[in-house]
Design a protein around this motif. Sequence first.
Motif, PDB file in Angstrom:
ATOM      1  N   GLY A  89     -15.005  33.395  62.215  1.00 57.65           N
ATOM      2  CA  GLY A  89     -14.416  33.622  60.906  1.00 57.65           C
ATOM      3  C   GLY A  89     -15.363  33.543  59.739  1.00 57.65           C
ATOM      4  N   ALA A  90     -16.638  33.230  59.967  1.00 58.93           N
ATOM      5  CA  ALA A  90     -17.599  33.145  58.869  1.00 58.93           C
ATOM      6  C   ALA A  90     -18.055  34.546  58.457  1.00 58.93           C
ATOM      7  N   LEU A  91     -18.453  34.684  57.200  1.00 55.67           N
ATOM      8  CA  LEU A  91     -18.917  35.967  56.670  1.00 55.67           C
ATOM      9  C   LEU A  91     -20.380  35.861  56.283  1.00 55.67           C
ATOM     10  N   VAL A  92     -21.164  36.839  56.700  1.00 51.63           N
ATOM     11  CA  VAL A  92     -22.586  36.871  56.369  1.00 51.63           C
ATOM     12  C   VAL A  92     -22.782  37.685  55.096  1.00 51.63           C
ATOM     13  N   LEU A  93     -23.524  37.104  54.136  1.00 48.44           N
ATOM     14  CA  LEU A  93     -23.779  37.798  52.875  1.00 48.44           C
ATOM     15  C   LEU A  93     -25.028  38.664  52.931  1.00 48.44           C
ATOM     16  N   GLY A  94     -26.020  38.268  53.728  1.00 56.53           N
ATOM     17  CA  GLY A  94     -27.239  39.061  53.784  1.00 56.53           C
ATOM     18  C   GLY A  94     -28.342  38.320  54.490  1.00 56.53           C
ATOM     19  N   THR A  95     -29.549  38.911  54.424  1.00 57.44           N
ATOM     20  CA  THR A  95     -30.724  38.311  55.044  1.00 57.44           C
ATOM     21  C   THR A  95     -31.624  37.726  53.966  1.00 57.44           C
ATOM     22  N   THR A  96     -32.309  36.644  54.309  1.00 57.70           N
ATOM     23  CA  THR A  96     -33.054  35.869  53.323  1.00 57.70           C
ATOM     24  C   THR A  96     -34.564  35.946  53.542  1.00 57.70           C
ATOM     25  N   ASN A  97     -35.265  35.638  52.482  1.00 61.82           N
ATOM     26  CA  ASN A  97     -36.722  35.686  52.444  1.00 61.82           C
ATOM     27  C   ASN A  97     -37.327  34.580  53.309  1.00 61.82           C
ATOM     28  N   LEU A  98     -38.569  34.773  53.700  1.00 59.23           N
ATOM     29  CA  LEU A  98     -39.240  33.836  54.590  1.00 59.23           C
ATOM     30  C   LEU A  98     -40.748  34.008  54.485  1.00 59.23           C
ATOM     31  N   ASP A  99     -41.478  33.007  54.953  1.00 55.39           N
ATOM     32  CA  ASP A  99     -42.903  33.205  55.165  1.00 55.39           C
ATOM     33  C   ASP A  99     -43.055  34.286  56.232  1.00 55.39           C
ATOM     34  N   GLN A 100     -43.838  35.282  55.918  1.00 57.72           N
ATOM     35  CA  GLN A 100     -43.928  36.479  56.753  1.00 57.72           C
ATOM     36  C   GLN A 100     -44.160  36.124  58.219  1.00 57.72           C
ATOM     37  N   PHE A 101     -43.380  36.781  59.085  1.00 63.41           N
ATOM     38  CA  PHE A 101     -43.419  36.558  60.534  1.00 63.41           C
ATOM     39  C   PHE A 101     -43.235  35.079  60.881  1.00 63.41           C
ATOM     40  N   ALA A 102     -42.505  34.371  60.006  1.00 68.25           N
ATOM     41  CA  ALA A 102     -42.195  32.953  60.227  1.00 68.25           C
ATOM     42  C   ALA A 102     -43.462  32.132  60.441  1.00 68.25           C
ATOM     43  N   THR A 103     -44.513  32.506  59.731  1.00 69.02           N
ATOM     44  CA  THR A 103     -45.801  31.832  59.874  1.00 69.02           C
ATOM     45  C   THR A 103     -46.114  31.080  58.583  1.00 69.02           C
TER      46      THR A 103
END
Length: 549
Positions: free
Chosen positions: A94-108
């Motif tokens: 039942g949860a709703l996703v609003l979007g994708t979030t920023n990160l350190d590139q390639f999770a590095t």
Amino acid sequence: MSTLTRVRRAYARIGTVDRPEIWIDLRPQAEVEAEARTIDARTAAGEHLPLAGKLFAAKGNIDVAGLPTTAGCPSYAGTPDADAPVVARLRAAGALVLGTTNLDQFATGLVGTRSPYGAVRNALDPARISGGSSSGSAVAVALGIVDLALGTDTAGSGRIPAAFNGIVGLKPTRGLVPTAGVVPACASLDCVTVFARTLPEAEQALAHLTSPPGRDLPVLPQRTPGPWRVAVPPPEQLGELDEGWAAAYAAAAGQLASEGAELRTIDLTPFTEAAAMLYEGAFVAERYTAVGSFIDKSIAEGGADLDPTVAGIITRARDIPAHRLYADQDRLATLRARAQDELGDADALLLPTAPGHPTLAEVAADPLGSNARLGRFTNSTNLFDLAAVAVPAGEVAGLPFGVMLIGPAFTDERLARIARLLEPRLRVAVVGAHLSGQPLNPQLLSLGAEWERTTTTAPRYRLHALRTTPPKPGLVHVGEGGAAIEAEVWTLPAEGLGRLLAALPRPMALGQVELADGGHVPGFLCEPEALVDAADITAYGGWRAYLNR
């Protein structure tokens, strides 16, 4: 509050906070509102959706159907047709996703600044880093835009941002939550993590994400009865901490002791030596395995959207000889055995989540050194196949201070139970529909409330049966002519009490209730104008007695 209303408030909040660097791709509001209407209709029809109304965000290296998965690099993007299992499971609940979030590139990275989409600023002090790599996810939760967010944690990325932004970060046992549909950083170490403002919210979400482990369960140390046993290092082994952080850590350890935990001093050396190996040793070569060929090709074509620090880390890993990896694996096995011996039958290891909280300027001046310092306490967790939870533990100089509890694989629930001892808790008195076994009691439980005692109010109150759905009483202070009314006292996190108050419908109000022992605690009272045509049921001595009349 309807899901649709929550969605509209979230998008209004996005505009208010003006933090565009949080997001890589935000779903159109109309699209999310349409999904919210569907959720509201399903719940109205009686369908059980345990996360109905919860809003969440997903780190930009996790697949969300229809949105580009960039891993923080626009030229790497591909648009998946299906959600990653972790996203699909939250949506199914039942949860709703609003979007994708920023990160350190390639999770590095552990800083939250290594992104062509911009450095993600701290939720409370924009001059400081948010922490990475799950930077946008943590800040979206901390700023109250979403209830939950998904991140990943290889070296501490699901814990460092939690500490810096004053929220909870759960890093589950490796393999407990599926990583399919996630761009790998180090595939053998990666974990999908959960951010939330409270521990109960994080645990509820994690319960929907877990799968039967795809490996044999390790043999856990036999636990003899007794208080929680928490390992702590001697102060000198913590190394250099920011001003005030050593005292804050000692206070957190003291709080655990005051709650009955048994503190044990251990040698932290195997943990810190292993932590240094994650980037300084051969294990970083796995990052090249994940995205190295793409980075090589991108550099040959100009590498316009590559973060230079990230590209340098990954390309240097290409030339690590195989014999170094085998040597490091042998050394790690030795360190892991030493660490297990140090922990013994301890239930958890308590550590500061990070040694300090740098500014954006400090990280820009020394990107590698700043990042290396941040991983001092977090880097070894996945190398040693441990579980962890990061929780707030007060403030230092007006900014959040956080600690983490680390324990053997598959002791995730145990760590969360110990972490609850660190939550600031407040008392609340209830006399009606929130009593044990009554219709609104699950609302208290969902906020992390725990029953403390059953008592009565001072003999200064009248109780009335209100015409509400569900039925509930109204407690009014009258002084003379009042009576003692049955009450329960519950404790819950301060954040939970705030959320309870925010959702409190009229004519109910929160005020000080005097108890039989003369103490005062916040409790539910009723606005006097609501008593018109409400039956006075004071003579029954309490709501339950009235219902059982």
